[in-house]
Structure formats: structure tokens, C-alpha cells
Design an enzyme around this catalytic site. Structure first.
Site, short mmCIF file in Angstrom:
data_model
loop_
_atom_site.label_atom_id
_atom_site.label_comp_id
_atom_site.label_asym_id
_atom_site.label_seq_id
_atom_site.Cartn_x
_atom_site.Cartn_y
_atom_site.Cartn_z
N TYR A 53 12.17 -34.25 -15.84
CA TYR A 53 10.70 -34.14 -15.89
C TYR A 53 10.11 -34.25 -14.49
O TYR A 53 10.77 -34.72 -13.56
CB TYR A 53 10.09 -35.21 -16.81
CG TYR A 53 10.22 -36.62 -16.27
CD1 TYR A 53 9.28 -37.15 -15.37
CD2 TYR A 53 11.28 -37.43 -16.64
CE1 TYR A 53 9.41 -38.43 -14.87
CE2 TYR A 53 11.43 -38.71 -16.14
CZ TYR A 53 10.48 -39.20 -15.25
OH TYR A 53 10.61 -40.46 -14.73
N ARG B 225 6.29 -49.23 -12.57
CA ARG B 225 7.00 -49.58 -11.34
C ARG B 225 6.60 -50.98 -10.89
O ARG B 225 5.41 -51.31 -10.88
CB ARG B 225 6.66 -48.58 -10.24
CG ARG B 225 7.44 -48.88 -8.98
CD ARG B 225 7.10 -47.94 -7.88
NE ARG B 225 5.74 -48.18 -7.39
CZ ARG B 225 5.16 -47.41 -6.48
NH1 ARG B 225 5.79 -46.35 -6.02
NH2 ARG B 225 3.95 -47.67 -6.06
N HIS C 234 -15.70 -8.67 1.77
CA HIS C 234 -14.68 -9.59 2.26
C HIS C 234 -14.92 -10.99 1.70
O HIS C 234 -14.01 -11.65 1.20
CB HIS C 234 -14.74 -9.60 3.79
CG HIS C 234 -13.89 -10.65 4.41
ND1 HIS C 234 -14.38 -11.86 4.81
CD2 HIS C 234 -12.56 -10.68 4.65
CE1 HIS C 234 -13.40 -12.58 5.30
NE2 HIS C 234 -12.28 -11.89 5.21
N GLY D 53 11.08 -40.69 -5.61
CA GLY D 53 9.80 -40.92 -4.94
C GLY D 53 9.79 -40.04 -3.71
O GLY D 53 10.16 -40.47 -2.62
N THR D 54 9.39 -38.81 -3.91
CA THR D 54 9.54 -37.85 -2.81
C THR D 54 8.53 -38.07 -1.69
O THR D 54 8.69 -37.51 -0.61
CB THR D 54 9.43 -36.41 -3.34
OG1 THR D 54 8.34 -36.35 -4.26
CG2 THR D 54 10.71 -36.00 -4.06
N ASN D 55 7.51 -38.90 -1.94
CA ASN D 55 6.60 -39.21 -0.82
C ASN D 55 7.36 -40.03 0.22
O ASN D 55 7.39 -39.70 1.40
CB ASN D 55 5.40 -40.04 -1.30
CG ASN D 55 4.62 -39.34 -2.40
OD1 ASN D 55 4.60 -38.12 -2.47
ND2 ASN D 55 3.98 -40.11 -3.26
N MET E 224 -5.86 -7.19 8.88
CA MET E 224 -5.27 -6.36 9.93
C MET E 224 -6.17 -5.14 10.20
O MET E 224 -7.19 -4.97 9.58
CB MET E 224 -3.86 -5.94 9.52
CG MET E 224 -2.88 -7.09 9.61
SD MET E 224 -1.23 -6.62 9.14
CE MET E 224 -1.32 -6.54 7.39
N ARG F 74 -3.49 2.95 8.62
CA ARG F 74 -3.77 1.64 8.03
C ARG F 74 -2.53 0.78 7.93
O ARG F 74 -1.43 1.27 7.77
CB ARG F 74 -4.30 1.80 6.59
CG ARG F 74 -5.60 2.54 6.47
CD ARG F 74 -5.84 2.80 4.99
NE ARG F 74 -6.75 3.89 4.80
CZ ARG F 74 -8.03 3.75 4.47
NH1 ARG F 74 -8.52 2.55 4.27
NH2 ARG F 74 -8.80 4.80 4.32
N GLY G 283 -8.37 -7.21 4.71
CA GLY G 283 -9.24 -7.31 5.89
C GLY G 283 -8.63 -8.02 7.08
O GLY G 283 -9.28 -8.18 8.10
N ARG H 116 1.63 -47.31 -10.96
CA ARG H 116 1.77 -48.13 -9.75
C ARG H 116 1.05 -49.45 -10.02
O ARG H 116 -0.19 -49.48 -10.01
CB ARG H 116 1.12 -47.43 -8.56
CG ARG H 116 1.85 -46.18 -8.09
CD ARG H 116 1.05 -45.56 -6.94
NE ARG H 116 1.79 -44.56 -6.20
CZ ARG H 116 1.67 -43.24 -6.37
NH1 ARG H 116 0.84 -42.76 -7.28
NH2 ARG H 116 2.35 -42.41 -5.61
N CYS I 192 8.33 -38.45 -9.14
CA CYS I 192 6.96 -38.94 -9.29
C CYS I 192 6.18 -38.90 -7.98
O CYS I 192 5.08 -39.40 -7.89
CB CYS I 192 6.94 -40.33 -9.91
SG CYS I 192 7.80 -41.56 -8.92
N GLU J 202 14.07 -43.16 -3.22
CA GLU J 202 13.03 -42.75 -2.27
C GLU J 202 13.38 -43.08 -0.83
O GLU J 202 12.53 -42.95 0.05
CB GLU J 202 11.67 -43.31 -2.68
CG GLU J 202 11.63 -44.80 -2.92
CD GLU J 202 10.26 -45.29 -3.37
OE1 GLU J 202 9.26 -44.57 -3.21
OE2 GLU J 202 10.19 -46.42 -3.86
N ARG K 193 -3.57 -1.53 -6.05
CA ARG K 193 -2.74 -2.74 -5.96
C ARG K 193 -3.12 -3.65 -7.12
O ARG K 193 -4.20 -3.46 -7.72
CB ARG K 193 -2.96 -3.45 -4.63
CG ARG K 193 -4.39 -3.87 -4.44
CD ARG K 193 -4.63 -4.41 -3.03
NE ARG K 193 -6.07 -4.65 -2.85
CZ ARG K 193 -6.65 -4.81 -1.68
NH1 ARG K 193 -5.97 -4.76 -0.58
NH2 ARG K 193 -7.94 -5.04 -1.60
N LYS L 262 0.83 -1.20 0.00
CA LYS L 262 0.00 0.00 0.00
C LYS L 262 0.87 1.26 0.00
O LYS L 262 0.68 2.17 -0.80
CB LYS L 262 -0.93 -0.01 1.22
CG LYS L 262 -1.99 1.09 1.17
CD LYS L 262 -2.74 1.21 2.49
CE LYS L 262 -3.53 -0.02 2.83
NZ LYS L 262 -4.97 0.13 2.67
N SER M 278 14.01 -42.03 -10.68
CA SER M 278 12.82 -41.21 -10.44
C SER M 278 12.71 -41.03 -8.93
O SER M 278 12.68 -42.01 -8.19
CB SER M 278 11.57 -41.89 -11.00
OG SER M 278 10.44 -41.11 -10.70
#
Ligand code: PEP
Ligand code: MG
Length: 930
Positions: free
Chosen positions: A910, A675, A498, A825-827, A141, A130, A139, A619, A890, A804, A380, A60, A823
Site C-alpha cells: 500500500y 507511530r 496562450h 519513511g521516504t522523507n 518554441m 515550425r 508557444g 504521527r 508513508c 527510513e 494533437r 506535430k 513502512s
């Protein structure tokens, strides 16, 4: 649209980048005075700041300065920097010593420009105070208006304006705001009404007034004295008469509000770090409530709901500041202003185009007209729906207001998914009769149970029910409920209320200002004429038309999805054309390949339509969820010896082969990563005795046998148990069967009537030791050779692995010797790297976010400083051995824009994500590359 996958970057490049570190999110603890000595920045005739200084001046403050610079009519004032906020929190809510002098100078400068004095009893200068953070938090603050009024100055204002009613109306508003925000006079329980409101209603009843405007000056004087008495009674303190005491009270309250609950929730939702802090803007008051020649309004340079290039907004005559946003009265559409105040309207039109040409984005601005003179109070970049973000970017590019790269950057990647969201089934909605209509504030179709409170919305959400949150008007306190609901319906307030602003930003369906609806919180119902809807009843709302219907209406695919499915002609859908333009841009600029996680031909086809370039994860265990296949799968799992297991595998082979054929055909030559089996056993075994008995009957064995085997296989930590390649290593016949199914399917589709070229990528899960992979690779190669010989064909294939578990990442150089691709396996990598269960962390993650231990759920957005570093190590070590090693991801993070940026930067080829996320990933990848 075929696209090369990201080429591996030279090792040097990947490693020379600074390691991405997660944003800090707690307030800085520096006890020193802010680095820059300047605590306040002026705007007005003399302007110190500009639009580039938003980190220091907040959005602002920076834009007020910029507007002043380009000659727009901005009431003068000054901005106290965000650095002061950081100091305030690091020093027990104290200010740097020199701030007091700096504020005094700011006030003096404004006094000079305005020719009025702050606290002057005959002609007082009044201020608004303000908040204004780097990112707007609408809205969330606090704000104080009309500051500088006291028992003397109010008389001065009355005399100077010859309008005592106006003066006392300002005074009572000021006392109310100040009493609430600074002195904390608020409702003490949820059931209690707001105390100032109660006092006012009491007085109105006594004097027979219906509207606030029915109160005359004597009534307002009485109201002022009752408000002051209320403050004294509640706080034991007098309402302050000293104007500087008022000013410091307001400044402190604004800084305090940075840490109020709703601001914290908002920051958590939008990933805004707590250490940014807010600036405070002290600005000369101008009045939209000086009678019929005055007004206040909010406008957008384009329609924020659908992006159309029309002037859009609303205003209230004879009203002040927050009246429009708070939805107190339903305002007029901006076009009406051309009749009511033609001169001001013309000026606004000119400002509209000046703002867009200058800021090169759609602007959302506030203005006030005081006795026919127009003032700009803020501007803004406007919040917008996903659809309007896309439309505005495409059209502004056409209008040469922004180039393609800028346009791509202007569309939040997430928002593209709102073009794909369902709408009501046209046949069903034709039959449905709307019971009411409101303003179309957030597009899309939603259906769910009616709830009347945020708490109820959260409760129903936790039980898995969809809800529509219905309120007279929403306030920031409703934020949690809005997050938990499918849609939001209000009976009051306009399109910039709001409810509308917040819903649009969240991509929620929203209908507001449906004034024929009467909400009765006490009775937990709402009514329209004699139709009564009770809490828990179903309704449906259409945020595109504003219609409200009784009951559940099924939803159907969006226009874009219909065009993609060939059910609508592209020429008939402008939305589709917009989508296509943006996707073309995305594909032009991105470096990452985009694949999908798909386990069935249907999923594969839908992902292809959305632009997937291959399957990054199929899978195989998911293929057995269908029909009776789970029985054979369970038979295999429960087998007590190799012979039994082989028999069960023989049952599975034809299913598996035909599934692969279907997928290969659907993917029509695009790469497919399959897999091998990775079933954490608990997901596949029957859990209770009834299910066990049913399984026993199906398998033709005794219940005792099933119970006994289930018990024998029971694991305390199935996620860390007998799964992944550990299965294929202890039971090589499983890998053998799967490899055979894959290669036989390849041979079949290659030789089919319509031959399909296939390049399968066989992927071994959960490898931590290179030897695990070596055993599996040997089996796969052997079976491939067998099948080629048996079928008399030659095909190529790759064998790679998932990375993984941390040991896999750390020994990626050894593993890369054996693997054709990686690949991530970030889980599982997140689960094992953080030692946090994928399935059980819900119980503490919320608290961890609240405590600022974690900024985001690490299972949704990659923990860049921790797990991300494992990814980086894996990439560097893998490519150290094989510079051209193909590497993807993946895990669920493959569809998360922030994680995608990280994966782009560490040089993956990828990302692979669920089909509906594919367009989001395409856009996010382009943004990462740009
Ligand atoms: C992973 O662990 O990230 C992964 C993709 O495998 P799954 O989710 O099937 O364990
Ligand atoms: Mg996994």
C-alpha cells in the site's frame, strides 16, 4: 469499496524487473550522425511517417503524416527528425552532412506536388517552419511563417494573386518574424517596446491609420523598407534575400529555441527530458489572410474546459497563423462559422468526428481556410482541465470510443484533484457584484492580490501571499508568474490564447479576454470604467463563470466534496457521478492499497470519504499540537529526570488515549498504524526568549530553568539527533505510556456501547539496528499483556517499523525477523540517503534542477535510481525472511503518481498519503497496475 492490499509479489518477480532508472534529462552527447540515415520524412501525397513515430517526428510531424494518411487536407511538407536536433547540440550546432541534400529533396518533392518553385520570382512556393517536440509545448518554441518571400518573389506573389496588399502584408510579417526569431531584433530591456511594433505604430501615426488593416499597399512597402533598415541598424546585417539562406536560418532558430529559457522552464515543470529534442516541420504555406473568404482557427473536438461533447473553437476571418493563439484580436466562436462560411463549417464538422474516431481522444486542431478551401495544419490530443479529462474519458467510454483501461490511462492522476478544489462560498458570491466578465478559461475559484508582472507574482509568492496575475495578454515569458499565481486574468485573447492553454494545463483558475478591463502597467493599476484596482489590492476570479469581483471572497468545498459530506444528493451532481465512475474503475484495476496519513478523527473521516482504506501513519507527536497539550509535551521533553518525565507522561496519557479512541472509532475497523513518538526536538521547543518565558510561567518553573534545559537539549543536527526510537530506547517510559494509551483505547472501543473492531499496528520510527527494535518490541508486548489482563480482553495487534534510514533498508533481513510489517519513511530515507536536509534543500534544489543534476525535487518524487533502490533492497531483504511481510510507504511520495508507479512495481502492499491526495493515489495506482 473494501479492497485487499497488494499481495506481496513472489521474490523472483520483484527482483527480476529491470531496475527503474530515472529519465536522463541532458542533451545526448553522441557526436555520431543519427542512427537512422533518414533525416527528413515527407507528408502530403507521398507520406513517409505516421502517428506512431512521434519520438522521431515529434507530435506535430507524426500527426501531420497521420492526417495525410487518412485523407485529410494537409498542405504538403516534410519533417526534419528529432535525431537531427540531438546531433545539432552534440556537435556545436552543426548538422549531419547529408541533411542539406535531404532538405533539398524534401523541397523538390513539395515543389512537384504544388506545381510551384521555392524562390520562383513569378509564382513562389512559400513555407512555414515550425517546431514540434514529442510532447506539445504550446508557444514555447519558435515559428516562422511566409518563408521564401524576398524583394522579387513578393512581386510574383502580388501579381499571381492580383493582391499586392496581401503580398506585402505577408512580406512585412515575414521580415518581422524572421528579424525577431532568427536575427534577434528584440526589445533590449523590459521597459522597451518590441522594436518592430514600434516602427509599425510610428508609421500608423504618420499616415493616420488606426488598425493594421488600415495600412495600404504603399504604406506596407514603406514598412518593409523600415523593417529592413531596423534589422541592418541593429545587427549590421542585411535581411537575407536568398530563400535557402532564409530556410536554414529558420531551421537553426527552431532548433535553437529548444534551449530557450521558457522552453527549459516548461520542460522542468512537466518533466520533459532535454534529450528528446524537437523536430522541425517545413510545410507549404496556406493563407487565412487572403481577404473575407479566408480565415484561420483553432478548434477542439470537445469543450476543453468542461469536457462537454460540443464542437468548440474560434477563428478569425482574414488572419494568419498565430493571430488566434496570440490573442491579438478577440476571435469569433466556431458556431458563427456556420453562418459566415457554411461549406467550410460542414467540412470541419465531418473532420471533427473523423479525428475522434481515428485518434480516439479529444483533438485540438488548427485549420486555415484559403479562399473557401479548408486545410488542416495540425492535430494533437487536446490539453484539458482536470474536470474535462474525467468527463471526456467517462463519456468516450460510454460512446465506445475507448475501453475502461484506456479511459483510466487518459486521465492524468493529478487532474482528479481539480474536482475537489474549492469554489466560491455561494452566499458570499451572491452578495458580491462582478465588476467585469471575461471568458471562463480555467475553472475553479481564486482570490488574491492583484499583480501585473511575473516578477511581482514570484516575489509575493515567496512571501506566502496568494496572487492573481493580471496581464493584457500573457506570453510565454509570463510562465514563471503563472506558476506562482493562484489565478490568471487577461483583458485580451480567447479561450485558446496562450494564457488559457497554459493555465488549463496547470490547473490554474483563469479568466481571459475581459475586454472591459484596462491594464496600465506603468501606473501599476487596472480599471473598469471608474473602478480602479491597484497592485496589491485583492480581487477574486471565477474561472468557471468568467466573473471578476473586487475584494476577497471566501471559497467553499466543491460539489464532489459536498456530496461526499452528505450535503448534496449524488443525483444532483453530474461531476460527482463522473468522479464516482472513475474511482470505481480505479479500485477495480489497482493492486496497491491506499491508506492515509492522519493524526485526528476529522482527518481520518475525510480520508475515508475519499476512499482511504486505513491509516498508514498517525504521527503521535502531531496530536500534541492542539490547545495546551503542547505544554505537557514540552514538560516531558524538558524533564530533567525520570520522575519528572513520568509525571509529564502521566498528563499526556489521557489525551493520547482519547485521541486514539477517536481515531479508532472514526476508522471503524480499518487498519490504523500508530507511530511512536518521533519528535525532532527543535520542532517542539520554544525558540525565542519570549516564548521560553511564557512556557516557564505555564509550567510554574523559572525562565532560567527553561532556558538552561533548552540549551542543554539544543542539537546541531536535530534531524539526526535524539529522535525516533532513540528516544524510546533512552527513555523507555515514553514507549510504555504510548503503548498503554494505544491498548487501553483498543480495549475501550472494543467494549464500548457500539463496539468497534480494532487492529492497531504499532510502528517504531527510525530503526537502523535490529537491537533498537528488539528493545521497543519487548516493551510493547509487555504492556499489551498487562492491559489485556487489567481490562479482561483479548485483542490482536502488530508491531512493525519504519524503514527510513539506509542502514535499516540494508539490514532489512535482520529487522524483518522482529518486525510484523515495514513502512518506508521516504522523507527521512531521502534525507539520510542523499545527505540532503528535508528542511534546507530549497536553497539549492532549484539550481540543481536548472543544471539538470536532478530532474525533480527528490522530496516530492522518489529518486528511483538512488533512494528507490534502497526501497527495493529493503523489500527484497525483508520478504526474503518473511515472504508475506506487509510493506507500505508513508513518506510524502505516497501521494505522487510517478512514485506510486515505482512502489507498485517493487511490490509494496500500500501507499499512504495525505487525505486530499487519496483519490489521486487511487487513480495513479490503477494506472500503475494497468
Ligand atoms: C518519513 O520520514 O518519511 C516519515 C513519514 O516520517 P516523518 O515525515 O514524520 O519523519
Ligand atoms: Mg521520518
Amino acid at each position: 469499496m473494501a479492497k485487499k492490499e497488494n499481495k506481496p509479489k513472489a521474490k523472483k518477480q520483484a527482483s527480476s524487473k529491470k531496475s527503474p532508472v530515472a529519465k536522463k534529462s541532458s542533451v545526448k552527447t553522441s557526436k555520431k550522425s543519427p542512427k537512422s540515415v533518414k533525416y527528413t520524412y515527407l507528408f502530403g501525397k507521398k507520406t513517409d511517417g505516421d502517428a506512431k513515430m512521434r519520438n522521431l517526428l515529434g507530435g506535430k510531424g507524426a500527426n501531420l503524416a497521420e492526417m495525410a494518411r487518412i485523407g485529410l487536407p494537409v498542405p504538403p511538407g516534410f519533417t526534419i527528425t528529432t535525431e537531427v536536433c540531438a546531433y545539432f547540440y552534440a556537435n556545436g550546432k552543426k548538422y549531419p552532412t547529408a541533411l542539406a541534400a535531404s532538405v533539398k529533396e524534401g523541397v523538390a518533392s513539395v515543389e512537384k506536388q504544388m506545381g510551384k518553385l521555392f524562390g520562383d520570382a513569378s509564382d513562389p512556393l512559400l513555407f512555414s517552419v515550425r517546431s514540434g517536440a514529442r510532447e506539445s509545448m504550446p508557444g514555447m518554441m519558435d515559428t516562422i511563417l511566409n518563408l521564401g518571400l524576398n524583394d522579387q518573389t513578393v512581386e510574383g506573389l502580388a501579381a499571381k494573386t492580383s493582391n499586392p496588399r496581401f503580398a506585402y502584408d505577408c512580406y512585412r510579417r515575414f521580415i518581422q518574424m524572421y528579424g525577431d526569431v532568427v536575427m534577434g531584433v528584440q526589445a533590449r530591456t523590459e521597459a522597451e517596446t518590441e522594436p518592430f511594433h514600434e516602427v509599425m505604430e510610428g508609421l500608423k501615426k504618420e499616415v493616420g491609420a488606426v488598425l493594421d488593416t488600415d495600412l495600404d499597399v504603399e504604406n506596407l512597402k514603406e514598412l518593409v523598407s523600415r523593417y529592413k533598415a531596423l534589422i541592418k541598424e541593429r545587427t549590421g546585417k542585411q535581411f537575407p534575400q536568398d530563400v535557402y539562406e532564409q530556410l536554414w536560418g529558420a531551421i537553426g532558430a527552431v532548433f535553437d529555441s529548444w534551449m530557450n529559457e521558457r522552453a527549459i522552464i516548461y520542460r522542468q515543470k512537466y518533466g520533459i527530458p532535454a534529450d528528446w529534442g524537437t523536430a522541425v516541420n517545413v510545410q507549404t504555406m496556406v493563407f487565412g489572410n487572403k481577404g473575407e473568404t479566408s480565415a484561420t482557427g483553432v478548434a477542439f473536438t470537445r469543450d476543453p474546459a468542461n469536457g462537454e461533447n460540443v464542437f468548440y473553437g474560434e477563428y478569425l476571418i482574414n488572419a494568419q497563423g498565430e493571430d488566434v493563439v496570440a490573442g491579438v484580436r478577440t476571435p469569433h466562436k466556431i458556431a458563427m462559422l456556420s453562418k459566415e462560411m457554411p461549406k467550410a463549417y460542414k467540412e470541419l464538422l465531418a473532420i471533427r468526428s473523423k479525428l475522434e474516431r481515428h485518434f480516439r481522444d479529444m483533438q485540438d486542431f488548427e485549420f486555415t481556410i484559403e479562399e473557401n478551401k479548408l486545410y488542416m495544419l495540425q492535430t494533437r490530443n487536446g490539453k484539458r482541465t482536470g474536470l474535462s479529462a474525467v468527463r471526456i474519458a467517462v463519456e468516450m467510454n460510454k460512446e465506445r470510443l475507448m475501453d475502461e483501461k484506456t479511459a483510466v490511462g487518459k486521465i492524468p492522476a493529478e487532474s482528479i484533484s481539480s474536482l475537489l478544489v474549492p469554489v466560491f462560498d455561494p452566499a458570499a458570491v451572491k452578495k458580491a457584484k462582478p465588476i467585469a466578465k471575461g471568458l471562463n478559461a480555467g475553472p475553479g475559484a481564486a482570490t488574491g492580490k492583484v499583480v501585473f508582472s511575473a516578477a511581482m507574482a514570484e516575489l509575493e509568492n515567496s512571501k506566502g501571499s496568494k496572487t492573481i496575475l493580471c496581464r493584457e495578454e500573457t506570453s510565454p515569458e509570463d510562465l514563471r508568474g503563472m506558476i506562482a499565481s493562484e489565478g490568471i486574468l487577461t483583458s485580451r485573447g480567447g479561450v485558446s490564447s496562450h494564457a488559457a492553454l497554459v493555465a488549463r494545463q496547470m490547473g490554474k483558475v483563469c479568466v481571459c479576454g475581459a475586454s472591459s478591463i484596462h491594464v496600465d502597467y506603468a501606473k501599476h493599476l487596472m480599471s473598469v470604467g471608474d473602478i480602479v484596482v491597484k497592485e496589491g489590492d485583492y480581487i477574486s476570479i471565477d474561472g468557471t463563470t468568467g466573473e471578476i469581483f473586487l475584494g476577497e471572497i471566501p471559497t467553499v468545498d466543491s460539489e464532489v466534496v459536498r456530496v461526499l459530506n452528505g450535503k448534496m444528493k449524488p443525483a444532483k451532481s453530474y461531476t460527482y457521478q463522473l468522479f464516482e465512475t472513475v474511482m470505481k474503475w480505479a479500485d477495480k484495476y489497482r493492486k496497491l492499497g491506499i491508506r492515509t496519513n492522519a493524526d485526528s478523527p476529522a482527518q481520518a473521516k475525510s480520508a475515508l470519504l475519499l476512499g482511504a482504506e486505513g491509516i498508514g501513519l498517525c504521527r503521535t507527536e502531531h496530536m500534541f499540537f492542539e490547545g495546551d497539550r503542547i505544554d505537557s509535551m514540552r514538560r516531558m521533553i524538558l524533564a530533567s529526570d525520570t520522575a519528572e518525565r513520568k509525571a509529564a507522561l502521566a498528563e499526556l496519557l489521557p489525551y493520547q488515549r482519547s485521541d486514539f479512541e477517536g481515531i479508532f472509532k472514526a476508522m471503524d475497523g480499518h487498519p490504523v498504524t500508530i507511530r511512536l513518538l518521533d519528535p525532532p526536538l527543535h520542532e517542539f521547543l520554544p525558540h525565542d526568549s519570549a516564548a521560553r518565558n511564557a512556557l516557564a510561567e505555564k509550567l510554574g518553573v523559572s525562565s532560567e530553568f527553561v532556558a538552561e534545559r533548552c540549551n542543554a537539549l539544543k542539537e546541531q543536527n536535530p534531524m539526526l539527533g535524539h529522535r525516533g526510537c532513540r528516544l524510546g530506547n533512552s527513555y523507555p517510559e515514553i514507549t510504555e505510556m504510548q503503548a498503554r494509551a494505544i491498548f487501553e483505547a483498543v480495549a475501550k472501543v472494543m467494549k464500548g456501547r457500539k463496539p468497534v473492531k480494532v487492529m492497531p499496528e504499532v510502528m517504531v520510527p527510525l530503526v537502523g539496528f535490529v537491537q533498537e527494535l528488539k528493545f521497543q518490541v519487548a516493551i510493547i508486548h509487555r504492556v499489551a499483556a498487562e492491559v489485556m489482563k487489567e481490562k479482561g480482553v483479548k485483542f490482536s495487534y502488530m508491531v512493525g517499523t519504519m524503514i527510513e534510514i539506509p542502514r535499516g533498508a540494508i539490514t532489512a533481513d535482520e529487522i524483518a525477523e522482529v518486525a510484523d510489517f515495514f513502512s518506508f519513511g521516504t522523507n527521512d530515507l531521502t534525507q539520510t540517503g542523499l545527505g540532503m536536509s528535508r528542511d534546507d534543500s530549497g536553497s539549492f534544489l532549484g539550481k540543481y534542477k536548472e543544471l539538470d543534476i536532478l530532474a525533480k525535487n527528490p522530496f516530492a518524487s522518489i529518486d528511483q535510481a538512488g533512494i528507490g533502490q534502497l526501497v527495493k533492497i529493503g523489500v527484497e531483504k525483508g520478504r526474503g525472511v518473511k515472504p508475506k511481510l506487509k510493506i507500505g510507504v508513508c513518506g510524502e511520495h505516497g501521494g505522487d503518481p510517478e512514485s506510486i508507479r515505482f512502489f507498485n512495481d517493487v511490490g509494496l502492499n500500500y501507499v499512504s498519503c495525505s487525505p486530499p491526495r487519496v483519490p489521486v493515489a487511487r487513480l495513479a495506482a490503477a494506472q500503475a497496475a494497468i
